[in-house]
Design an enzyme around this catalytic site. Sequence first.
Site, PDB file in Angstrom:
ATOM      1  N   LYS A  65       0.811  -1.219   0.000  1.00 37.34           N
ATOM      2  CA  LYS A  65       0.000   0.000   0.000  1.00 37.34           C
ATOM      3  C   LYS A  65       0.843   1.268   0.000  1.00 37.34           C
ATOM      4  CE  LYS A  65      -0.590   0.163   5.071  1.00 37.34           C
ATOM      5  NZ  LYS A  65       0.132  -1.086   5.356  1.00 37.34           N
ATOM      6  N   HIS A 194       1.110  -3.601  15.019  1.00 35.20           N
ATOM      7  CA  HIS A 194       1.616  -2.471  14.242  1.00 35.20           C
ATOM      8  C   HIS A 194       1.634  -1.267  15.176  1.00 35.20           C
ATOM      9  CE1 HIS A 194       2.555   0.336  11.122  1.00 35.20           C
ATOM     10  NE2 HIS A 194       2.364  -0.542  10.145  1.00 35.20           N
ATOM     11  N   GLU A 268       6.720  -5.561   8.411  1.00 35.75           N
ATOM     12  CA  GLU A 268       6.020  -4.999   7.255  1.00 35.75           C
ATOM     13  C   GLU A 268       6.476  -3.570   6.952  1.00 35.75           C
ATOM     14  OE1 GLU A 268       1.968  -5.288   8.472  1.00 35.75           O
ATOM     15  OE2 GLU A 268       1.995  -7.474   8.621  1.00 35.75           O
TER      16      GLU A 268
END
Length: 451
Positions: A65, A194, A268
Amino acid sequence: MKVVEEEQRIRVMEGPWTTEGVIREIIEEGTQEDPFYLMDLGEVVARYHQWKELLPRVEPFYAVKCNDDKLLLSTLAALGTGFDCASKAEIELITGLGVRPERIIFANPAKLASHIRYASTVGVDLMTFDSETELVKIKQAMPHAQLVIRIRCDATSAQCPLGIKFGCDPLTEAPRLLKLAAVHGLQVVGVSFHVGSGARETGVYARAIQLARALFGLGAAAGHRMRLLDLGGGFPGHAGSCIREVAQVINASLDANFSGCEVRVIAEPGRYFAAAAYTLAAMIHAKREIPTQNEEDGDGLHTMYFINDGVYGSFNCLLYDHQTVVPIPLQSEEGASRMSSLWGPTCDGLDCVVPRIRLPPQPIGGWLIFRDMGAYTLPVASPFNGFPLPKVRAVVDRRLWSVLKELWPLTEDHFVVGERVTGPQTPPPSPLASSPTESLHRTVFVECALK
């Protein structure tokens, strides 16, 4: 043999070169009027090497993204990264490059059922969840999924907080969800978190890893085979940034909580790989001077400059990613600096890129460059009011090219040797550049990283 479109081809640079020099070369050809990016593949490779050196136990799964430029994705695939996908389209994009499904995590805790079914058909079975309703949906659409429970652990300060939307409470909700997954006959294999995009606190990773370790024990007690830890994103990516400090925290916490455990650790990163690799060039196409009563404006005038990219294009990052951008003029006219503002090309009064900045006089047709523009810019941009999206021109040092051209999915067809980085205006694929000294280091780094 797969044909690579001309605008996607990477120009191989020979001899000394810099980002600014290449941008000037493109502009001086005289046919360039639209904004464009210059992407440096060397920056991506250097950051991959830094990651492998500082975080040897952690596999990077690039967050698609952040920037879905195919040349960036192909380069990362060639280097061996995995990919964090959030939708059917992103999974299609990555599998379309030939990336194996085991190198993909479907890291969206709230997925459409049709997207889950599609992931199943292409073999992507690793996915996150953070609620009971998601468990029920996965049970119906893909009961053989390998699940990763996402917990909430927020940094005290982050560019974009994510805990307000995703992540279950690690102390109250997570234990219940682990038991519920077992009741449904679903297999939970790990824990993810996250801390927030662009996190400004390193200690948060230690807190989150400690919470994850406790859940590994609870998951095992519920009958799950816990074997994956996903550290999420939050890593810095601007030019000059380094992950050394956060790497020290992560490595120490992994040693303290998972020493001797056969646990696969992934993360990530998005902006870490993308931000500094892209430099944007935008042209001033109009200006006007307006009287002002602000004492800071000195001579009582304020100059408004209109450029050919704005907040509906590349500078959407000002709204959605809370970024601050700094224009660097490529040429200036004589005269004292004056308080100025930069405005995008659309007819929307909110299309303001920089509301106040002191600049020397700029000519119509002059160009400004903006560094660190690779993260959360291209994927979100729109052609509002009919203004085209910037194209991407990619460059790579010849010494690095000699290594990259041998790494699938890149081939010699992706590269053009011995030509100027000029030509007709076209759409997105990739560009940037660095000093010759940096290029020398990058070549060595890549050769080591890929052995």
